[in-house]
Design a protein around this motif. Structure first.
Motif, PDB file in Angstrom:
ATOM      1  N   MET A 136      20.018   7.051  -2.301  1.00  0.00           N
ATOM      2  CA  MET A 136      20.876   8.111  -2.844  1.00  0.00           C
ATOM      3  C   MET A 136      20.422   9.507  -2.425  1.00  0.00           C
ATOM      4  SD  MET A 136      21.928   6.897  -6.720  1.00  0.00           S
ATOM      5  CE  MET A 136      20.265   6.532  -7.261  1.00  0.00           C
ATOM      6  N   PHE A 137      19.101   9.738  -2.444  1.00  0.00           N
ATOM      7  CA  PHE A 137      18.608  11.107  -2.260  1.00  0.00           C
ATOM      8  C   PHE A 137      17.694  11.288  -1.052  1.00  0.00           C
ATOM      9  CE2 PHE A 137      19.043  10.396  -6.911  1.00  0.00           C
ATOM     10  CZ  PHE A 137      20.096  11.257  -7.151  1.00  0.00           C
ATOM     11  N   GLY A 138      17.324  10.190  -0.394  1.00  0.00           N
ATOM     12  CA  GLY A 138      16.346  10.263   0.686  1.00  0.00           C
ATOM     13  C   GLY A 138      14.966   9.917   0.161  1.00  0.00           C
ATOM     14  N   TRP A 139      14.161   9.256   1.008  1.00  0.00           N
ATOM     15  CA  TRP A 139      12.883   8.763   0.502  1.00  0.00           C
ATOM     16  C   TRP A 139      11.917   9.887   0.145  1.00  0.00           C
ATOM     17  CZ3 TRP A 139       8.609  10.174   3.264  1.00  0.00           C
ATOM     18  CH2 TRP A 139       8.756  10.461   4.626  1.00  0.00           C
ATOM     19  N   ASN A 140      12.002  11.046   0.809  1.00  0.00           N
ATOM     20  CA  ASN A 140      11.100  12.138   0.467  1.00  0.00           C
ATOM     21  C   ASN A 140      11.375  12.675  -0.928  1.00  0.00           C
ATOM     22  OD1 ASN A 140       8.965  14.040   1.648  1.00  0.00           O
ATOM     23  ND2 ASN A 140      10.474  15.481   0.817  1.00  0.00           N
ATOM     24  N   ALA A 141      12.650  12.652  -1.351  1.00  0.00           N
ATOM     25  CA  ALA A 141      12.997  13.127  -2.681  1.00  0.00           C
ATOM     26  C   ALA A 141      12.389  12.264  -3.774  1.00  0.00           C
ATOM     27  CB  ALA A 141      14.511  13.187  -2.845  1.00  0.00           C
ATOM     28  N   VAL A 142      12.163  10.993  -3.477  1.00  0.00           N
ATOM     29  CA  VAL A 142      11.579  10.092  -4.476  1.00  0.00           C
ATOM     30  C   VAL A 142      10.191  10.583  -4.887  1.00  0.00           C
ATOM     31  CG1 VAL A 142      10.824   7.725  -4.909  1.00  0.00           C
ATOM     32  CG2 VAL A 142      12.896   8.156  -3.591  1.00  0.00           C
ATOM     33  N   LEU A 143       9.472  11.202  -3.956  1.00  0.00           N
ATOM     34  CA  LEU A 143       8.141  11.717  -4.271  1.00  0.00           C
ATOM     35  C   LEU A 143       8.214  12.788  -5.351  1.00  0.00           C
ATOM     36  CD1 LEU A 143       6.756  12.053  -0.621  1.00  0.00           C
ATOM     37  CD2 LEU A 143       6.656  10.068  -2.158  1.00  0.00           C
ATOM     38  N   GLY A 144       9.223  13.664  -5.260  1.00  0.00           N
ATOM     39  CA  GLY A 144       9.392  14.688  -6.280  1.00  0.00           C
ATOM     40  C   GLY A 144       9.901  14.121  -7.590  1.00  0.00           C
ATOM     41  N   LEU A 145      10.844  13.170  -7.515  1.00  0.00           N
ATOM     42  CA  LEU A 145      11.379  12.570  -8.734  1.00  0.00           C
ATOM     43  C   LEU A 145      10.298  11.843  -9.530  1.00  0.00           C
ATOM     44  CD1 LEU A 145      14.733  11.158  -7.306  1.00  0.00           C
ATOM     45  CD2 LEU A 145      14.480  13.069  -8.911  1.00  0.00           C
ATOM     46  N   ALA A 146       9.319  11.275  -8.843  1.00  0.00           N
ATOM     47  CA  ALA A 146       8.245  10.559  -9.531  1.00  0.00           C
ATOM     48  C   ALA A 146       7.420  11.473 -10.426  1.00  0.00           C
ATOM     49  CB  ALA A 146       7.336   9.885  -8.507  1.00  0.00           C
ATOM     50  N   CYS A 147       7.407  12.754 -10.115  1.00  0.00           N
ATOM     51  CA  CYS A 147       6.625  13.701 -10.921  1.00  0.00           C
ATOM     52  C   CYS A 147       7.173  13.840 -12.341  1.00  0.00           C
ATOM     53  CB  CYS A 147       6.596  15.078 -10.263  1.00  0.00           C
ATOM     54  SG  CYS A 147       5.726  15.123  -8.677  1.00  0.00           S
ATOM     55  N   LEU A 148       8.460  13.569 -12.523  1.00  0.00           N
ATOM     56  CA  LEU A 148       9.064  13.759 -13.847  1.00  0.00           C
ATOM     57  C   LEU A 148       8.498  12.783 -14.879  1.00  0.00           C
ATOM     58  CD1 LEU A 148      12.774  14.379 -12.736  1.00  0.00           C
ATOM     59  CD2 LEU A 148      10.991  16.068 -13.267  1.00  0.00           C
ATOM     60  N   PRO A 149       8.559  11.455 -14.670  1.00  0.00           N
ATOM     61  CA  PRO A 149       7.958  10.567 -15.669  1.00  0.00           C
ATOM     62  C   PRO A 149       6.444  10.694 -15.748  1.00  0.00           C
ATOM     63  CG  PRO A 149       8.666   9.313 -13.743  1.00  0.00           C
ATOM     64  CD  PRO A 149       9.223  10.702 -13.590  1.00  0.00           C
ATOM     65  N   LEU A 150       5.805  11.040 -14.617  1.00  0.00           N
ATOM     66  CA  LEU A 150       4.354  11.240 -14.665  1.00  0.00           C
ATOM     67  C   LEU A 150       3.973  12.377 -15.609  1.00  0.00           C
ATOM     68  CD1 LEU A 150       3.345  10.861 -10.900  1.00  0.00           C
ATOM     69  CD2 LEU A 150       2.800   9.290 -12.763  1.00  0.00           C
ATOM     70  N   THR A 151       4.745  13.441 -15.602  1.00  0.00           N
ATOM     71  CA  THR A 151       4.460  14.582 -16.471  1.00  0.00           C
ATOM     72  C   THR A 151       4.675  14.225 -17.938  1.00  0.00           C
ATOM     73  OG1 THR A 151       5.089  16.118 -14.715  1.00  0.00           O
ATOM     74  CG2 THR A 151       5.059  16.979 -16.969  1.00  0.00           C
ATOM     75  N   VAL A 152       5.734  13.482 -18.224  1.00  0.00           N
ATOM     76  CA  VAL A 152       5.998  13.057 -19.604  1.00  0.00           C
ATOM     77  C   VAL A 152       4.850  12.198 -20.127  1.00  0.00           C
ATOM     78  CG1 VAL A 152       7.519  11.683 -21.075  1.00  0.00           C
ATOM     79  CG2 VAL A 152       8.498  13.218 -19.367  1.00  0.00           C
ATOM     80  N   VAL A 153       4.401  11.257 -19.320  1.00  0.00           N
ATOM     81  CA  VAL A 153       3.312  10.376 -19.732  1.00  0.00           C
ATOM     82  C   VAL A 153       2.011  11.155 -19.881  1.00  0.00           C
ATOM     83  CG1 VAL A 153       1.838   8.479 -18.941  1.00  0.00           C
ATOM     84  CG2 VAL A 153       4.318   8.253 -18.876  1.00  0.00           C
ATOM     85  N   PHE A 154       1.785  12.124 -19.012  1.00  0.00           N
ATOM     86  CA  PHE A 154       0.579  12.955 -19.140  1.00  0.00           C
ATOM     87  C   PHE A 154       0.533  13.653 -20.497  1.00  0.00           C
ATOM     88  CE2 PHE A 154      -1.276  17.252 -18.646  1.00  0.00           C
ATOM     89  CZ  PHE A 154      -2.604  16.884 -18.445  1.00  0.00           C
ATOM     90  N   LEU A 155       1.662  14.199 -20.925  1.00  0.00           N
ATOM     91  CA  LEU A 155       1.707  14.880 -22.228  1.00  0.00           C
ATOM     92  C   LEU A 155       1.474  13.890 -23.377  1.00  0.00           C
ATOM     93  CD1 LEU A 155       4.746  17.267 -21.592  1.00  0.00           C
ATOM     94  CD2 LEU A 155       2.306  17.843 -21.557  1.00  0.00           C
ATOM     95  N   ALA A 156       2.074  12.699 -23.275  1.00  0.00           N
ATOM     96  CA  ALA A 156       1.862  11.681 -24.305  1.00  0.00           C
ATOM     97  C   ALA A 156       0.401  11.228 -24.337  1.00  0.00           C
ATOM     98  CB  ALA A 156       2.781  10.486 -24.059  1.00  0.00           C
ATOM     99  N   TYR A 157      -0.174  11.091 -23.170  1.00  0.00           N
ATOM    100  CA  TYR A 157      -1.574  10.685 -23.060  1.00  0.00           C
ATOM    101  C   TYR A 157      -2.492  11.693 -23.745  1.00  0.00           C
ATOM    102  CZ  TYR A 157      -6.046   9.873 -20.601  1.00  0.00           C
ATOM    103  OH  TYR A 157      -7.370   9.662 -20.283  1.00  0.00           O
ATOM    104  N   MET A 158      -2.279  12.964 -23.489  1.00  0.00           N
ATOM    105  CA  MET A 158      -3.122  13.982 -24.087  1.00  0.00           C
ATOM    106  C   MET A 158      -2.991  14.008 -25.605  1.00  0.00           C
ATOM    107  SD  MET A 158      -4.798  15.115 -21.573  1.00  0.00           S
ATOM    108  CE  MET A 158      -5.674  16.432 -22.431  1.00  0.00           C
ATOM    109  N   ALA A 159      -1.811  13.649 -26.105  1.00  0.00           N
ATOM    110  CA  ALA A 159      -1.586  13.661 -27.551  1.00  0.00           C
ATOM    111  C   ALA A 159      -2.140  12.412 -28.240  1.00  0.00           C
ATOM    112  CB  ALA A 159      -0.088  13.783 -27.844  1.00  0.00           C
TER     113      ALA A 159
END
Length: 411
Positions: free
Chosen positions: A173-196
């Motif tokens: 849908m977006f190109g394989w390079n875009a997947v690298l940026g999209l992966a940052c979104l759930p990683l950031t959410v989990v990072f915040l949950a982890y810290m809490a």
């Protein structure tokens, strides 16, 4: 009798949840899950990346193997950090590195084979999460529940399923390079949950001098455990990274359908990891591993000779089920023998697993390029499983005599 069995099972389950720290266990699982998702991200994207960059079979194999090798080396570093600064802070540092690295790759793009290797090294920090998430959870639980705790935290292997399911479709849908940026979104959410949610256990061993961290390597037991994990986890992660390439090259599947097939195999191995830990708690890690090595060897040898997609898929699922049980079984044994060095031993054993995965992924690419077939790579790894079985047969009596009966724990 059935009622008594149910009551005993319920009591054991209730005792497990009361014995540790559930928020930390959940945080360890989430961190591990998303870290594994991005660790193998190049595997599902490999067919598209190979087309864009015109990669040879050997280059494709090396590209998907480098994150595994980098993760193996970095697991030792993370094991040292866990014992020095605690698993929570070590995990926070690792997550920040991975998010920053993926964001940079997305912003500037990956335009060469060398660039994929650099990205693979960055993704190795995600693979090194193994040496953090497992001691983060394990230190909260007593010996009789180690298999379950490390199995549940280690079920973060299921993150590889997410990569296989979603990365190919998102790339289309977006190109394989875009997947690298999209992966940052759930990683950031989990990072915040982890810290809490995550909290270091109060009974962590005192920091030792740097030279003491590698002291386990002076004992043969450490090398045996590392060798066994090189086969179980090495087989699991090596297949997780390589199967998208195998299914597209061998059977001409689209990248999306190859992702679905890979996800089915990886899901099987991830699902049974906690079951493997629980099984090892029940019957002993040695007995469980003996069955694992034999079944994995038969399944992988079978893959080398089959000519149809359904047969190959069924054999891969069997192999992944066996290897997943093996992953949980090895880490039922590790804390029984090296409880005081669990941080560094998790790193060392995890490193060996990563080396095994690097070997399998890269050897499949080389086999394809040199012989035109993936079969030699599968046959050699099947032979390694039989070698592991022979080694386990050699040491099992000594292990049971020396360290297998403390606190009622079975090996």
């Amino acid at each position: 009798m059935a009622t008594a069995f149910w009551d005993e099972t319920k009591d054991n389950s209730d005792g497990f949840w009361r014995s540790g720290h559930t928020p930390t266990l959940i945080a360890a699982f989430l961190y591990f899950d998303l870290a594994f998702m991005v660790w193998v991200l190049l595997g599902p994207l490999a067919p598209e990346i190979a087309k864009t960059l015109a990669l040879s079979p050997a280059q494709k194999g090396l590209m998907v193997a480098v994150p595994t090798l980098a993760g193996a080396v970095l697991r030792v570093v993370n094991g040292l950090l866990v014992d020095r600064i605690g698993p929570k802070r070590a995990g926070a540092i690792s997550q920040i590195v991975v998010i920053a690295g993926l964001a940079t790759a997305w912003t500037f793009g990956v335009t060469s084979f060398a660039g994929t290797l650099v990205l693979g090294v960055v993704l190795g920090f995600a693979g090194a999460s193994f040496a953090i998430a497992l001691p983060l959870a394990s230190r909260w639980y007593p010996p009789e529940h180690q298999g379950k705790a490390m199995g549940l935290a280690g079920m973060g292997n299921s993150g590889t399923v997410l990569a296989a399911l979603f990365a190919p479709a998102l790339a289309k849908m977006f190109g394989w390079n875009a997947v690298l940026g999209l992966a940052c979104l759930p990683l950031t959410v989990v990072f915040l949950a982890y810290m809490a949610m995550a909290k270091d256990a109060p009974n962590a061993p005192a920091p030792k001098r740097l030279a003491e961290y590698l002291a386990p390597l002076r004992q043969a037991d450490a090398w045996w455990l590392m060798a066994f994990y090189a086969v179980t986890f090495g087989g699991f992660v090596g297949l997780a990274a390589s199967l998208p390439i195998y299914f597209t090259d061998r059977f001409g599947l689209s990248t999306i359908h190859a992702g679905y097939a890979t996800a089915a195999c990886v899901f099987a191995g991830s699902l049974v990891r906690p079951m493997g830990g629980a099984l090892a708690d029940k019957v002993g890690g040695v007995k469980a591993l003996m069955a694992v090595f034999l079944l994995a060897a038969v399944a992988l040898a079978g893959v080398a000779s089959v000519g149809t997609m359904p047969a190959a898929l069924a054999l891969f699922v069997i192999a992944m089920l066996a290897l997943g049980v093996g992953n949980g079984s090895v880490f039922q044994l590790v804390p029984q023998r090296f409880a005081a060095e669990i941080g560094v031993m998790t790193g060392l054993v995890g490193m060996a697993g990563g080396v095994g995965g690097f070997y399998l992924a890269s050897s499949l690419g080389l086999a394809k390029q040199w012989t035109g077939s993936f079969a030699p790579g599968f046959l050699i790894f099947a032979a390694l499983a039989l070698v592991a079985l022979a080694g386990l047969t050699l040491v099992k009596a000594g292990w049971r005599a020396r360290w297998g009966t403390a606190d009622g724990v079975r090996i």
